[in-house]
Design an enzyme around this catalytic site. Structure first.
Site, mmCIF file in Angstrom:
data_model
loop_
_atom_site.group_PDB
_atom_site.id
_atom_site.type_symbol
_atom_site.label_atom_id
_atom_site.label_comp_id
_atom_site.label_asym_id
_atom_site.label_seq_id
_atom_site.Cartn_x
_atom_site.Cartn_y
_atom_site.Cartn_z
ATOM 1 N N THR A 9 -0.937 2.150 6.348
ATOM 2 C CA THR A 9 -0.816 0.924 5.568
ATOM 3 C C THR A 9 -0.700 -0.550 6.506
ATOM 4 O OG1 THR A 9 0.854 -0.177 4.394
ATOM 5 C CG2 THR A 9 1.866 1.453 5.590
ATOM 6 N N GLY A 10 -0.672 -1.365 6.430
ATOM 7 C CA GLY A 10 -0.680 -2.223 7.426
ATOM 8 C C GLY A 10 -2.297 -3.712 7.281
ATOM 9 N N ASP A 47 -8.871 -1.156 4.645
ATOM 10 C CA ASP A 47 -9.165 -0.124 4.740
ATOM 11 C C ASP A 47 -8.763 1.252 3.943
ATOM 12 O OD1 ASP A 47 -6.201 -1.057 4.945
ATOM 13 O OD2 ASP A 47 -6.373 1.136 6.313
ATOM 14 N N THR A 75 1.149 -0.974 0.214
ATOM 15 C CA THR A 75 0.389 -0.333 0.210
ATOM 16 C C THR A 75 0.781 1.121 0.102
ATOM 17 O OG1 THR A 75 -1.596 -0.875 1.101
ATOM 18 C CG2 THR A 75 -1.951 1.290 0.868
ATOM 19 N N GLY A 93 -5.499 -3.909 7.302
ATOM 20 C CA GLY A 93 -6.556 -3.020 6.650
ATOM 21 C C GLY A 93 -7.715 -3.470 7.553
ATOM 22 N N ARG A 113 -12.942 -8.550 -0.978
ATOM 23 C CA ARG A 113 -13.236 -8.187 0.547
ATOM 24 C C ARG A 113 -12.260 -6.763 -0.308
ATOM 25 N NH1 ARG A 113 -7.709 -6.038 1.515
ATOM 26 N NH2 ARG A 113 -7.552 -5.947 3.881
ATOM 27 N N VAL A 114 -12.600 -5.693 0.754
ATOM 28 C CA VAL A 114 -12.067 -4.749 0.958
ATOM 29 C C VAL A 114 -11.349 -4.362 2.150
ATOM 30 C CG1 VAL A 114 -12.526 -2.569 0.033
ATOM 31 C CG2 VAL A 114 -13.977 -4.005 -1.022
#
Lengths: 183, 133
Positions: free
Chosen positions: B52-53, B32, B1, B55, B29-30
């Protein structure tokens, strides 16, 4: 002037041990390039929105990062991307999700914000909207990189191994490596 | 990201985030990144944030807005607010990753609780890039 710009290119189990000098150099060069591109926009009197968009383009167009050209693969073997932008002055925001043909999803997110009354668009609809705004669309194969495709195959193989030997547990090893998180 | 936050000469903040999501994701799937307030947020009165990470944790903890809210309601600095959310709240709840945050005075915070994070900032024309902890 207070003009300032900060970037990230992903987080995870990124350590000196799993980094080669060549890889580190490539990342540092691209991060520096992205910073410089954005800062140049600000220095010339460009807006923070313009700077953010230009900076993210650099990283989206690089196969090093999990966005745009370097996006990871879904279980179905597709590259499915998300992006968002927000303007701190107006509190306007725009986002796209699950897009597969927009070369620079960040520009589509900005278009949603500036050229529509909505905040988020997804999938085919987001792509159709992007097309009406003159945003560059590409064939999904543009996003294919061997490194990311191999990552998907390794994860699929790993899952198979886990199922064969221990269906009750799942390893968290490297789960948070950028681009190596798996669903 | 990937993400970027910026402060321009007119004092306006902006934030953007772009991602390919999670390898092997299914079912649409979505994460953050496109969720305003979770992975991306900007308000001239507080800060601009990109995350970033992992989500799901960033969505449940409304991470980006939470940093802005701590600045707004508890008057924390951007550094303290970002540290509080990423290094305490997120860690307590098992969420791994990091953020970049920038306030209206050009103060930058880049906390992360993972082993590393590709990151950098540029101020007064001087770029700083870092990868490891």
């Amino acid at each position: 002037s207070k003009i300032t710009l900060a970037i990230h290119g992903g987080a995870g189990t990124i350590t000196r041990e799993n980094m080669t000098p060549e890889k580190e150099k490539a990342y540092r060069e691209k991060l520096n390039e992205a910073l410089q591109v954005g800062y140049d926009v600000l220095k010339k009197g460009g807006t923070s929105m313009d700077a953010v968009e230009a900076t993210i383009h650099v990283m989206e167009n690089s196969p090093l990062f999990n966005a745009g050209k370097g996006a990871v693969f879904t279980n179905e073997g597709k590259n499915e991307m998300d992006a968002a932008m927000m303007d701190g002055e107006t509190l306007q925001a725009g986002a796209v999700a699950s897009v597969t043909t927009i070369k620079n999803p960040i520009s589509a997110a900005r278009a949603v914000m500036e050229k529509s009354p909505h905040v988020m668009m997804i999938g085919d609809g987001a792509e159709a909207f992007a097309k009406t705004q003159g945003i560059e669309l590409v064939d999904p194969s543009y996003f294919h990189t061997e490194t990311r495709y191999n990552q998907l195959q390794q994860i699929i193989d790993k899952e198979k191994t886990q199922l064969d030997h221990d269906g009750g547990s799942s390893s968290n090893e490297n789960i948070f490596t950028e681009g190596n998180k798996f669903g | 990201t990937v993400g970027c936050v910026a402060l321009d000469a007119y004092g306006n903040l902006a934030a953007g985030t772009s991602t390919g999501g999670m390898t092997n994701k299914r079912f649409g799937r979505v994460g953050d990144a496109p969720i305003i307030g979770a992975g991306t947020y900007a308000d001239n009165n507080t800060c601009a944030v990109s995350a970033t990470g992992h989500g799901e944790y960033f969505i449940r903890n409304v991470v980006a807005y939470d940093i802005a809210a701590l600045m707004k309601y508890k008057n924390l600095s951007v550094k303290k607010a970002a540290e509080e959310v990423v290094m305490k709240k997120l860690v307590d709840r098992g969420g791994e990753g990091g953020v970049i945050a920038l306030d209206k005075n050009g103060n930058v915070a880049m906390p992360f609780n993972s082993a590393g994070m590709y990151r950098g900032y540029i101020k007064n024309g001087k770029p700083v890039v870092a990868i490891y902890r």
